[in-house]
Design a protein around this motif. Structure first.
Motif, PDB file in Angstrom:
ATOM      1  N   ARG A  15       0.853  -1.212   0.000  1.00 34.60           N
ATOM      2  CA  ARG A  15       0.000   0.000   0.000  1.00 34.60           C
ATOM      3  C   ARG A  15       0.880   1.250   0.000  1.00 34.60           C
ATOM      4  NH1 ARG A  15      -2.190  -0.025   6.311  1.00 34.60           N
ATOM      5  NH2 ARG A  15      -0.460   1.187   7.099  1.00 34.60           N
ATOM      6  N   ILE A  17       3.088   4.463  -0.536  1.00 40.29           N
ATOM      7  CA  ILE A  17       4.171   4.845  -1.442  1.00 40.29           C
ATOM      8  C   ILE A  17       4.758   3.609  -2.133  1.00 40.29           C
ATOM      9  CG2 ILE A  17       6.510   5.821  -1.490  1.00 40.29           C
ATOM     10  CD1 ILE A  17       5.573   7.699   0.849  1.00 40.29           C
ATOM     11  N   ASP A  36       5.504  -7.677   1.724  1.00 40.62           N
ATOM     12  CA  ASP A  36       4.777  -6.876   2.718  1.00 40.62           C
ATOM     13  C   ASP A  36       4.217  -7.805   3.788  1.00 40.62           C
ATOM     14  OD1 ASP A  36       3.402  -3.745   2.295  1.00 40.62           O
ATOM     15  OD2 ASP A  36       2.728  -5.013   3.958  1.00 40.62           O
ATOM     16  N   LEU A  63       9.494  -7.887   7.838  1.00 43.09           N
ATOM     17  CA  LEU A  63      10.847  -7.432   7.478  1.00 43.09           C
ATOM     18  C   LEU A  63      11.749  -7.210   8.690  1.00 43.09           C
ATOM     19  CD1 LEU A  63       9.519  -5.007   4.798  1.00 43.09           C
ATOM     20  CD2 LEU A  63      11.110  -6.871   4.266  1.00 43.09           C
ATOM     21  N   SER A  89      10.696   0.377   0.892  1.00 37.44           N
ATOM     22  CA  SER A  89       9.712   1.423   1.206  1.00 37.44           C
ATOM     23  C   SER A  89       8.984   1.167   2.525  1.00 37.44           C
ATOM     24  CB  SER A  89       8.684   1.558   0.070  1.00 37.44           C
ATOM     25  OG  SER A  89       7.825   2.651   0.296  1.00 37.44           O
ATOM     26  N   TYR A 154      12.299   8.138  15.068  1.00 36.32           N
ATOM     27  CA  TYR A 154      12.049   7.928  13.637  1.00 36.32           C
ATOM     28  C   TYR A 154      13.048   8.738  12.807  1.00 36.32           C
ATOM     29  CZ  TYR A 154       9.325   8.271   9.227  1.00 36.32           C
ATOM     30  OH  TYR A 154       8.903   8.247   7.922  1.00 36.32           O
ATOM     31  N   LYS A 158      15.701   7.266  10.176  1.00 40.73           N
ATOM     32  CA  LYS A 158      15.711   7.680   8.770  1.00 40.73           C
ATOM     33  C   LYS A 158      17.045   8.348   8.417  1.00 40.73           C
ATOM     34  CE  LYS A 158      11.610   6.332   7.354  1.00 40.73           C
ATOM     35  NZ  LYS A 158      11.504   5.169   6.456  1.00 40.73           N
ATOM     36  N   THR A 187       3.018  12.639   2.894  1.00 35.85           N
ATOM     37  CA  THR A 187       2.460  12.001   1.694  1.00 35.85           C
ATOM     38  C   THR A 187       1.135  11.341   2.065  1.00 35.85           C
ATOM     39  OG1 THR A 187       4.723  11.571   0.970  1.00 35.85           O
ATOM     40  CG2 THR A 187       2.980  10.373  -0.171  1.00 35.85           C
ATOM     41  N   THR A 189      -1.063   8.882   2.607  1.00 40.67           N
ATOM     42  CA  THR A 189      -1.126   7.417   2.752  1.00 40.67           C
ATOM     43  C   THR A 189      -1.814   7.061   4.071  1.00 40.67           C
ATOM     44  OG1 THR A 189       0.920   7.210   4.007  1.00 40.67           O
ATOM     45  CG2 THR A 189       1.135   7.202   1.600  1.00 40.67           C
TER      46      THR A 189
HETATM   47  N1  LIG Z   1       3.400   9.042   4.336  1.00 40.96           N
HETATM   48  C1  LIG Z   1       4.262   9.973   4.717  1.00 40.96           C
HETATM   49  O1  LIG Z   1       3.870  11.109   5.041  1.00 40.96           O
HETATM   50  C2  LIG Z   1       5.740   9.667   4.728  1.00 40.96           C
HETATM   51  C3  LIG Z   1       6.615  10.747   4.895  1.00 40.96           C
HETATM   52  C4  LIG Z   1       7.980  10.515   4.895  1.00 40.96           C
HETATM   53  C5  LIG Z   1       8.456   9.226   4.735  1.00 40.96           C
HETATM   54  N2  LIG Z   1       7.587   8.187   4.600  1.00 40.96           N
HETATM   55  C6  LIG Z   1       8.159   6.847   4.436  1.00 40.96           C
HETATM   56  O2  LIG Z   1       7.675   6.291   3.240  1.00 40.96           O
HETATM   57  C7  LIG Z   1       7.638   4.866   3.366  1.00 40.96           C
HETATM   58  C8  LIG Z   1       6.263   4.351   2.974  1.00 40.96           C
HETATM   59  O3  LIG Z   1       5.331   4.885   3.883  1.00 40.96           O
HETATM   60  P1  LIG Z   1       3.762   4.985   3.561  1.00 40.96           P
HETATM   61  O4  LIG Z   1       3.336   6.341   3.935  1.00 40.96           O
HETATM   62  O5  LIG Z   1       3.498   4.432   2.222  1.00 40.96           O
HETATM   63  O6  LIG Z   1       3.214   4.002   4.715  1.00 40.96           O
HETATM   64  P2  LIG Z   1       2.083   2.868   4.656  1.00 40.96           P
HETATM   65  O7  LIG Z   1       1.833   2.484   6.060  1.00 40.96           O
HETATM   66  O8  LIG Z   1       0.940   3.320   3.830  1.00 40.96           O
HETATM   67  O9  LIG Z   1       2.837   1.691   3.890  1.00 40.96           O
HETATM   68  C9  LIG Z   1       3.922   1.056   4.506  1.00 40.96           C
HETATM   69  C10 LIG Z   1       3.902  -0.396   4.111  1.00 40.96           C
HETATM   70  O10 LIG Z   1       4.983  -1.043   4.796  1.00 40.96           O
HETATM   71  C11 LIG Z   1       4.486  -2.282   5.306  1.00 40.96           C
HETATM   72  N3  LIG Z   1       5.227  -2.702   6.509  1.00 40.96           N
HETATM   73  C12 LIG Z   1       5.328  -2.029   7.675  1.00 40.96           C
HETATM   74  N4  LIG Z   1       6.013  -2.770   8.552  1.00 40.96           N
HETATM   75  C13 LIG Z   1       6.341  -3.926   7.935  1.00 40.96           C
HETATM   76  C14 LIG Z   1       7.039  -5.096   8.340  1.00 40.96           C
HETATM   77  N5  LIG Z   1       7.534  -5.235   9.569  1.00 40.96           N
HETATM   78  N6  LIG Z   1       7.197  -6.081   7.442  1.00 40.96           N
HETATM   79  C15 LIG Z   1       6.695  -5.971   6.195  1.00 40.96           C
HETATM   80  N7  LIG Z   1       6.015  -4.902   5.755  1.00 40.96           N
HETATM   81  C16 LIG Z   1       5.840  -3.896   6.629  1.00 40.96           C
HETATM   82  C17 LIG Z   1       3.039  -1.994   5.649  1.00 40.96           C
HETATM   83  O11 LIG Z   1       2.295  -3.195   5.762  1.00 40.96           O
HETATM   84  C18 LIG Z   1       2.604  -1.112   4.497  1.00 40.96           C
HETATM   85  O12 LIG Z   1       2.092  -1.843   3.421  1.00 40.96           O
HETATM   86  C19 LIG Z   1       8.018   4.547   4.797  1.00 40.96           C
HETATM   87  O13 LIG Z   1       9.372   4.209   4.872  1.00 40.96           O
HETATM   88  C20 LIG Z   1       7.767   5.867   5.524  1.00 40.96           C
HETATM   89  O14 LIG Z   1       8.550   5.995   6.675  1.00 40.96           O
HETATM   90  C21 LIG Z   1       6.242   8.386   4.577  1.00 40.96           C
END
Ligand SMILES: NC(=O)c1ccc[n+]([C@@H]2O[C@H](COP(=O)([O-])OP(=O)(O)OC[C@H]3O[C@@H](n4cnc5c(N)ncnc54)[C@H](O)[C@@H]3O)[C@@H](O)[C@H]2O)c1
Length: 253
Positions: A15, A17, A36, A63, A89, A154, A158, A187, A189
């Motif tokens: 899901r 990003i 995932d 993971l 991701s 966090y 990062k 973002t 999500t």
């Molecule tokens: N959304 C934001 O505002 C934002 C901002 C900066 C950085 N990020 C980074 O972008 C990346 C994607 O985030 P997103 O917003 O799409 O989040 P999201 O929660 O929508 O998607 C993250 C995905 O990672 C999977 N995941 C989490 N832990 C896991 C594990 N232990 N094993 C396997 N899969 C696992 C989840 O099931 C999910 O499908 C992340 O690294 C997040 O830190 C997001």
């Protein structure tokens, strides 16, 4: 198509990003493995990719468990025979003041956001080195570049992803492997919705970050995916050890 004949593994591809990245790479011709912890979400993305006419597989993995990550890499190699592109991701966060946080939360944040990257990269590198070819993109965050209120651990995780990626980029350049980082800002999500709805305070905090963003809005996952697509494409062969923000100008460093 820029990625014809390539295979990409996208963690967190079920899901948000990661999903947008998986679809963007597939549209450019790559076959995709989605790793995932969310089984149904990963399977749904697999079907979307198949609908685009590409081969795809979904693999359920935690993971944070190194043995599971190793099994996933073995499985993907057995199915597809190669991994040309690795995109990390998967991530997770909870907003809270550091003084109120506990070690259990630190461990979870570090495990998902940083250690999982070590696990996937360590498992995939021997294969990439043997072929003298590979592109790795790790998704960090603007929080890892500049710090962020109520995201101390966090941000540390990062930031570690960024420093690790730069160091690794130096080490593996001799094998023609590129390692780069993409830093989203806020973002749209499920993760953002989850942290925003934690409390009235986190809602205010997120709204304040949007106001502090020159473009005054959050990113669409597809906008982050475009940057990843560029970095894994042949046009970026000479780009390594770089950190690219996709954040409407939130940070400019
Ligand atoms: N959304 C934001 O505002 C934002 C901002 C900066 C950085 N990020 C980074 O972008 C990346 C994607 O985030 P997103 O917003 O799409 O989040 P999201 O929660 O929508 O998607 C993250 C995905 O990672 C999977 N995941 C989490 N832990 C896991 C594990 N232990 N094993 C396997 N899969 C696992 C989840 O099931 C999910 O499908 C992340 O690294 C997040 O830190 C997001």
């Amino acid at each position: 198509m820029r990625l014809e004949g390539k295979t990409a593994l996208v963690t967190g591809g079920g899901r948000g990003i990661g999903r947008a990245i998986a679809l963007a790479l597939a549209r450019e011709g790559a076959q995709i493995a989605v790793g995932d912890i969310l089984k149904e979400e990963a399977a749904a993305v697999r079907e979307e990719i198949k609908g685009l006419g590409r081969k795809a597989l979904a693999y359920q993995v935690d993971l944070t468990q190194r043995a599971q990550v190793e099994r996933m890499i073995e499985f993907v190699l057995a199915q597809f025979g190669q991994i040309d592109i690795l995109v990390n991701s998967a991530g997770w966060d909870r907003l809270e003041p550091f003084v109120e946080s506990n070690e259990e939360t630190w461990e979870r944040i570090l495990a998902i956001n940083f250690k999982s990257v070590l696990y996937t990269v360590k498992a995939v590198l021997p294969h990439m080195i043997s072929r003298a070819s590979g592109k790795i993109v790790n998704i960090s965050s603007d929080a890892g570049r500049s710090g962020s209120t109520w995201e101390a651990v966090y941000s540390g995780a990062k930031g570690a992803v960024i420093a690790f990626s730069k160091s690794l980029a130096r080490e593996v350049a001799r094998y023609k492997i590129n390692v780069n980082v993409v830093c989203p800002g806020l973002t749209d999500t499920a993760l953002l919705q989850a942290v925003r709805s934690q409390s009235p305070e986190t809602e205010k905090l997120i709204d304040a970050i949007i106001k502090a963003t020159p473009w005054r809005r959050v990113a669409k996952p597809e906008e982050v995916a475009e940057a990843v697509l560029f970095l894994v494409s042949p046009g970026a062969d000479f780009i390594t050890g770089q950190t690219l923000s996709v954040s409407g100008g939130l940070t400019m460093i």
